[in-house]
Design an enzyme around this catalytic site. Structure first.
Site, PDB file in Angstrom:
ATOM      1  N   CYS A 117     -12.668   6.397  -7.738  1.00 29.65           N
ATOM      2  CA  CYS A 117     -14.049   6.024  -7.508  1.00 29.65           C
ATOM      3  C   CYS A 117     -14.664   5.169  -8.070  1.00 29.65           C
ATOM      4  O   CYS A 117     -14.311   5.126  -9.204  1.00 29.65           O
ATOM      5  CB  CYS A 117     -14.833   7.397  -6.807  1.00 29.65           C
ATOM      6  SG  CYS A 117     -14.168   8.656  -5.579  1.00 29.65           S
ATOM      7  N   HIS A 150      -9.840  11.315 -10.097  1.00 30.28           N
ATOM      8  CA  HIS A 150     -11.425  11.066  -9.599  1.00 30.28           C
ATOM      9  C   HIS A 150     -11.996  10.857 -11.303  1.00 30.28           C
ATOM     10  O   HIS A 150     -11.667  10.877 -11.997  1.00 30.28           O
ATOM     11  CB  HIS A 150     -11.747  12.765  -9.675  1.00 30.28           C
ATOM     12  CG  HIS A 150     -11.425  13.173  -8.089  1.00 30.28           C
ATOM     13  ND1 HIS A 150     -12.116  13.281  -7.230  1.00 30.28           N
ATOM     14  CD2 HIS A 150     -10.382  14.622  -8.327  1.00 30.28           C
ATOM     15  CE1 HIS A 150     -11.453  13.928  -6.303  1.00 30.28           C
ATOM     16  NE2 HIS A 150     -10.454  14.753  -7.496  1.00 30.28           N
ATOM     17  N   SER A 162     -13.440   5.750  -3.764  1.00 33.01           N
ATOM     18  CA  SER A 162     -12.619   5.156  -2.275  1.00 33.01           C
ATOM     19  C   SER A 162     -12.386   6.475  -1.537  1.00 33.01           C
ATOM     20  O   SER A 162     -12.442   7.512  -1.849  1.00 33.01           O
ATOM     21  CB  SER A 162     -11.292   5.311  -4.086  1.00 33.01           C
ATOM     22  OG  SER A 162     -11.145   4.164  -4.505  1.00 33.01           O
ATOM     23  N   SER A 186      -9.760   8.386   1.084  1.00 28.91           N
ATOM     24  CA  SER A 186      -9.133   9.154   1.461  1.00 28.91           C
ATOM     25  C   SER A 186      -8.553   8.744   2.923  1.00 28.91           C
ATOM     26  O   SER A 186      -9.400   8.087   4.041  1.00 28.91           O
ATOM     27  CB  SER A 186      -8.968  10.367   1.328  1.00 28.91           C
ATOM     28  OG  SER A 186      -9.229  10.899   2.018  1.00 28.91           O
ATOM     29  N   ILE A 235      10.787   4.434 -16.585  1.00 33.47           N
ATOM     30  CA  ILE A 235       9.803   5.139 -15.821  1.00 33.47           C
ATOM     31  C   ILE A 235       8.984   5.978 -16.462  1.00 33.47           C
ATOM     32  O   ILE A 235       9.907   6.727 -16.714  1.00 33.47           O
ATOM     33  CB  ILE A 235       9.669   5.539 -14.560  1.00 33.47           C
ATOM     34  CG1 ILE A 235      10.191   4.007 -13.108  1.00 33.47           C
ATOM     35  CG2 ILE A 235       8.568   5.697 -13.599  1.00 33.47           C
ATOM     36  CD1 ILE A 235      10.852   4.179 -12.093  1.00 33.47           C
ATOM     37  N   ASP A 286       8.163  12.681 -16.065  1.00 30.33           N
ATOM     38  CA  ASP A 286       7.895  13.026 -17.200  1.00 30.33           C
ATOM     39  C   ASP A 286       7.232  14.278 -18.573  1.00 30.33           C
ATOM     40  O   ASP A 286       8.014  15.060 -18.794  1.00 30.33           O
ATOM     41  CB  ASP A 286       8.168  11.820 -18.107  1.00 30.33           C
ATOM     42  CG  ASP A 286       9.208  11.354 -17.665  1.00 30.33           C
ATOM     43  OD1 ASP A 286       9.097   9.416 -16.559  1.00 30.33           O
ATOM     44  OD2 ASP A 286      10.699  10.611 -17.872  1.00 30.33           O
ATOM     45  N   GLU A 288      12.806  12.538 -10.937  1.00 34.16           N
ATOM     46  CA  GLU A 288      12.388  12.110 -12.725  1.00 34.16           C
ATOM     47  C   GLU A 288      11.345  12.262 -12.945  1.00 34.16           C
ATOM     48  O   GLU A 288      10.114  11.667 -13.426  1.00 34.16           O
ATOM     49  CB  GLU A 288      13.372  11.987 -13.266  1.00 34.16           C
ATOM     50  CG  GLU A 288      15.031  12.436 -13.056  1.00 34.16           C
ATOM     51  CD  GLU A 288      15.733  11.866 -14.288  1.00 34.16           C
ATOM     52  OE1 GLU A 288      15.800  11.279 -15.071  1.00 34.16           O
ATOM     53  OE2 GLU A 288      17.084  12.014 -14.092  1.00 34.16           O
ATOM     54  N   ASP A 299      14.948   4.678 -13.878  1.00 35.27           N
ATOM     55  CA  ASP A 299      14.467   6.564 -14.270  1.00 35.27           C
ATOM     56  C   ASP A 299      13.844   6.555 -15.930  1.00 35.27           C
ATOM     57  O   ASP A 299      13.014   7.159 -15.693  1.00 35.27           O
ATOM     58  CB  ASP A 299      15.393   7.526 -14.326  1.00 35.27           C
ATOM     59  CG  ASP A 299      14.182   8.054 -12.368  1.00 35.27           C
ATOM     60  OD1 ASP A 299      15.515   8.636 -11.930  1.00 35.27           O
ATOM     61  OD2 ASP A 299      13.772   8.213 -12.482  1.00 35.27           O
TER      62      ASP A 299
END
Lengths: 375, 571
Positions: A207, A165, A233, A235, A83, A121, A119, A80
């Site tokens: 997209c 998006h 793109s 879903s 990241i 951030d 976690e 973590d």
């Protein structure tokens, strides 16, 4: 006689050529080994920056996308502290979530990608274009806590995953601002100039995602996108219990691919490029490798998604020098003595041995009654 | 010789025990009148070290992250609470530990701190990193310095209120990412002891969830010559077990947490579960608790006598019969819902008015005690964009005006400081007091709106602090020997107890512009300009001239032939 001399000369020449050929082959083999060594990644640590840029309940799938990549990356070893997870809205504890503290990626609630140990951030209103660029370039206000910083160096491999998006040349942040592909390319160039990465893997699931990597011009970047310019793109599947679409297609199949990967697997980038063909994804995923110096065939998935440490096992023991008492109070003397010792040790001992020995001596010399952070 | 050796060993062991820290963990289960059940976890670490001198470098039970925070920023007391939901005092009774909705942070600094505002800003940033909350949004626009409502809960030399800072973020969401670092601060983590019950999926599927961290200095012993540091981590959760229990009000640990207790935390010196089995309305034998408790404890909590069934996880007899402890409570006969006991003090707040220009905030405080009156301090923090008109402040009790005996008002400064209103109001016995104040909504600059402005803007909860008269006189509690839930607030005398209540937060709409208008305006303007200017330009500069018709090539003549055949005029 005249015919025999050229024959002997020919034979000698042929033998010399054969010998040369053999030596050449051996040398070439050696060179190829060296070349292989040269093309292995030289990174020592891994970082991941995972960004979800969409707000509102119907964008549940973007949060699920980001959390599924977070889960894979944690599972493969990145801690973590390495990241930086940015989620623009809270779906797990949203009042509309029929199962609080969960975010599912598969319908019928099969896989909870939120889990019990997460976690975040940057959350909610903190996910802005400015904060994202500051995290990447490192120009952060001094009071920012460590968990919100990208403390990478020139030996870091960074994975950057973005979803939300987007359109041709931009990605929308929280329905109120955008980041353009030019800004992103300039940010990466700043990172390169400041030596903030060794190699960078950029994945985007929006997209017209391929437009976001068109403008990159810094070296050592591989980029993947879920769709080409002009395509959307799509879903994946809605869940009737939750009421929204749970994942995007590209990330769904990428998650399935990553679930097969474990820290010791040898799957390489070419496998990742094949992850979602047009028959499954409906859009055409794209990738860009012209800025990357190695062959994608030689790049392991765990070079970016995992945190695989190179461990060498030693059978010899290292003895710590006990002659450092009395120098503990004076850091300058302490360091000088360490250098003397390490210089002596450098002759006639294997390189790893003396490196490790130096580190251990430094550690022993500096621990004492001191609580300052000199060493 | 042996005895001396033993004594030395014991002394060493004890000494190490106090330098390491002492951990006590406790779970209080309280069935609430309407069928819900409240669970209050408390983990208390007491450490006999002097954090302020900065000589500490070795941390055992006390978490290093918080210890370094206290030492580096000159913190004397720190209280942070993250809450989701609202404790409805009217139906559930007095809260064991109240907290406002969202994130609340109040800190007393040491008087040696040179710049309190700078330390406050750095502290909120560091805490936002530790607890994964957006506490970095705490700045001067939502920080106030209350003068009377918040007094130090630990040992204090002086109470200069300039060293106090208080801020609330009502919009803050609490989820697993806040629980994860909170659990990691516990000495046993979530692997042993009472913390194994803390599973996020069950804790957030509740009506109320509040987790808090309290750090304060306490007296090391009765003489109070030295100071120890106390860290309390509390978690309050209210489960709506009635609706999830298929109509039965019986509950168990497994039903609530989907886990049972298997052992105590090995680092804890005390690990107990208290179940409130106080008979309501003097009826005995209303509740049945299984398995049999190790002991029964009686205490006076919040002015009333309550009986608790105690399960001591450290006693060897508890896990004799089974490996795990699953406390179950059955009601002997169905309880009448009309026998709800009203709490002595409860409050309500709401916003009224119409339109997007003006409005009115009303607070109603009820004192249901039959014959005792007591004063209450009301603290209201209103953001600057709701412009309060203090001349419209009215306090009415039983039809007559009630003048506060102490009032502190700090007006807001646009974009710099919120309104702060503190009043000491006397509540007569058996009365309802209504406090109203009118406000006007401000128009923000278009860059100041959040990404979802139509959601509205929050006004943080008001704080009501009172010394409520207790039904039964309370004795002075010894912190070390009594249960943790009786010893958070110091009691000054036995006849009343300290209570802090929070009202609802308010959600107010501000006049919001249409953010798509700049795009629309640009399109419209450009279209108008193009059409008008274009036509005008054409009119002025276009000239017409006659063009000779050309003879045309072969293709044209062929086409004309075909057209004549069809009967269509030629090209």
């Amino acid at each position: 006689m005249a015919a025999a001399v050229p024959a002997a000369r020919w034979a000698r020449a042929a033998a010399a050529a054969l010998l040369l050929g053999c030596c050449g082959a051996v040398l070439a083999g050696g060179i190829q080994d060296q070349a292989e060594q040269f093309f292995k990644s030289g990174h020592t640590n891994n970082w991941a920056v995972l960004v979800c840029t969409s707000r509102f309940w119907f964008n549940y799938r973007h949060v699920a996308n980001t959390l599924s990549v977070y889960r894979s990356v944690k599972r493969l070893g990145i801690p973590d502290s390495h990241i930086v997870l940015m989620l623009a809205d809270d779906m797990a504890c949203n009042p509309r979530n029929p199962k609080p503290a969960t975010v599912f990626s598969h319908k019928n609630m099969e896989l909870n990608v939120y889990g019990d140990d997460v976690e975040v951030d940057y959350r909610s209103y903190e996910v802005t274009v400015e904060n994202f660029l500051r995290v990447l370039t490192g120009r952060i206000p001094p009071s920012t806590p460590r968990s919100k910083r990208l403390l990478s160096d020139d030996r870091s491999n960074i994975l950057i995953y973005m979803t939300g998006h987007g359109g041709n040349g931009f990605l929308k942040f929280q329905d109120s601002e955008e980041i353009t592909n030019v800004e992103l390319a300039d940010a990466f160039e700043q990172m390169w100039q400041k030596r903030r990465y060794n190699e960078l893997l950029f994945i985007i699931d929006t997209c017209q995602g391929a437009s976001m990597y068109e403008r990159f011009y810094s070296p050592n970047i591989i980029a993947l996108a879920s769709s080409q310019v002009g395509e959307d793109s799509l879903s994946h599947q809605p869940d009737l219990g939750i009421g929204v679409h749970l994942m995007d297609r590209y990330t769904f199949y990428m998650l399935e691919f990553l679930e097969e990967v474990h820290p010791a697997s040898q799957t390489n980038m070419n496998d990742l490029f094949q992850v979602c063909p047009k028959s499954l994804c409906v859009s055409t995923p794209g990738h860009r490798t012209d800025l990357f110096q190695r062959d994608p065939q030689n790049v392991l998935i765990t070079d970016f998604f995992g945190s695989v440490r190179k461990v060498e096992i030693m059978t010899e023991t290292v003895s710590l020098d006990r002659n450092l008492t009395g120098f503990e109070s004076d850091p300058v003397c302490c360091l000088k003595r360490q250098l003397e010792i390490s210089d002596k040790e450098r002759e006639g001992k294997p390189q790893l041995h003396q490196r490790m020995g130096r580190k251990l001596k430094a550690a022993k010399g500096c621990i004492g009654n001191r609580t300052t952070k000199v060493c | 010789m042996l005895a001396v050796g033993l004594v030395l060993l014991l002394a060493a062991g004890l000494g190490q025990g106090t330098t390491r820290g002492v951990l006590r963990e406790e779970l209080l289960l309280r069935p609430l009148p309407v069928g819900d059940v409240a669970a209050v976890f408390q983990f208390r670490t007491r450490w006999d070290a002097d954090l302020q001198q900065g000589a500490v470098s070795h941390y055992r039970l006390f978490p290093k992250a918080l210890g370094q925070l206290v030492a580096a920023h000159g913190v004397r007391e720190l209280h942070l609470a993250l809450t989701q939901g609202f404790w409805s005092t009217q139906s559930w009774g007095q809260p064991p530990l109240g907290a406002p909705a969202g994130a609340e942070l109040w800190v007393w600094f040491q008087d040696t701190v040179p710049d309190v505002d700078k330390a406050w800003k750095e502290l909120s940033n560091i805490l936002s990193g530790i607890f994964c909350a957006s506490l970095n949004f705490i700045d001067s626009t939502n920080t106030v310095t209350p003068t009377a409502s918040f007094k130090p809960l630990g040992v204090a030399n002086g109470t200069d209120h300039r060293l106090l800072r208080y801020a609330v973020l009502p919009r803050e969401v609490v989820c697993t990412e806040n629980l994860t670092p909170w659990k990691k601060l516990l000495p046993c983590g979530s692997k042993a002891g009472l913390a194994v019950l803390l599973k996020a999926e069950r804790l957030f599927h509740s009506s109320y969830h509040s987790q808090a961290v309290h750090i304060r200095p306490i007296c090391r012993d009765a003489s109070c010559l030295a100071v120890s540091w106390e860290l309390r981590q509390t978690l309050t959760v209210v489960f709506d077990s009635f609706t999830s229990g298929q109509g039965k009000k019986d509950w168990s640990l497994f039903k609530m947490f989907s886990r049972t207790l298997t052992d105590a935390c090995p680092l804890a010196s005390e690990s107990k579960v208290y179940v409130d089995i106080s008979p309501k309305n003097k009826e005995k034998q209303l509740l049945e608790v299984t398995p049999t408790p190790t002991s029964v404890h009686e205490a006076i909590v919040q002015g009333d006598k309550t009986t608790y069934a105690v399960y001591d996880l450290l006693s060897p007899v508890l896990f004799n019969t089974s490996r795990s402890l699953n406390v179950q409570l059955k009601w002997k006969r169905p309880e009448d819902s009309s026998e709800l006991s009203t709490p002595i003090m409860h409050a309500q707040r709401y916003v009224s008015g119409y339109g997007l220009q003006t409005g009115e905030i009303s607070t109603l405080i009820y004192n249901t005690h039959p014959y005792r009156a007591f004063p209450v301090i009301l603290l209201e923090t209103v953001p600057w964009y709701l412009r309060l008109y203090v001349h419209t402040l009215t306090i009415i009790t039983k039809g007559k005006e009630n003048k506060p005996s102490y009032m502190h008002y700090q007006p807001a400064q646009d974009r710099k400081r919120p309104h702060l209103l503190e009043m000491l109001i006397q509540l007569p016995a058996n009365s309802a007091t209504k406090i109203t104040i009118q406000f006007e909504r401000a128009l923000l600059k278009w860059t100041e709106y959040p990404p979802d402005p139509n959601h509205g803007f929050y006004v943080s909860s008001s704080v009501l602090s009172a010394l409520v008269p207790s039904v039964i006189a309370m004795k002075d509690v010894n912190v070390e020997e009594s249960p943790l839930f009786t010893s958070l607030f110091p009691s000054s005398d036995g006849s009343s107890y300290f209570l802090r209540l929070y009202t609802e937060p308010l959600l107010v709409n501000l006049p919001t512009p249409d953010f798509s208008m700049p795009y629309n305006v640009i399109c419209l303007t450009c279209t108008v300009v193009a059409v008008c200017y274009g036509s005008f330009y054409n009119l002025l500069t276009r000239t017409f001239h006659v063009e000779e018709p050309s003879r045309g090539g072969l293709a044209k003549r062929l086409a004309n032939v075909i057209r004549r055949l069809r009967g269509v005029p030629p090209i």
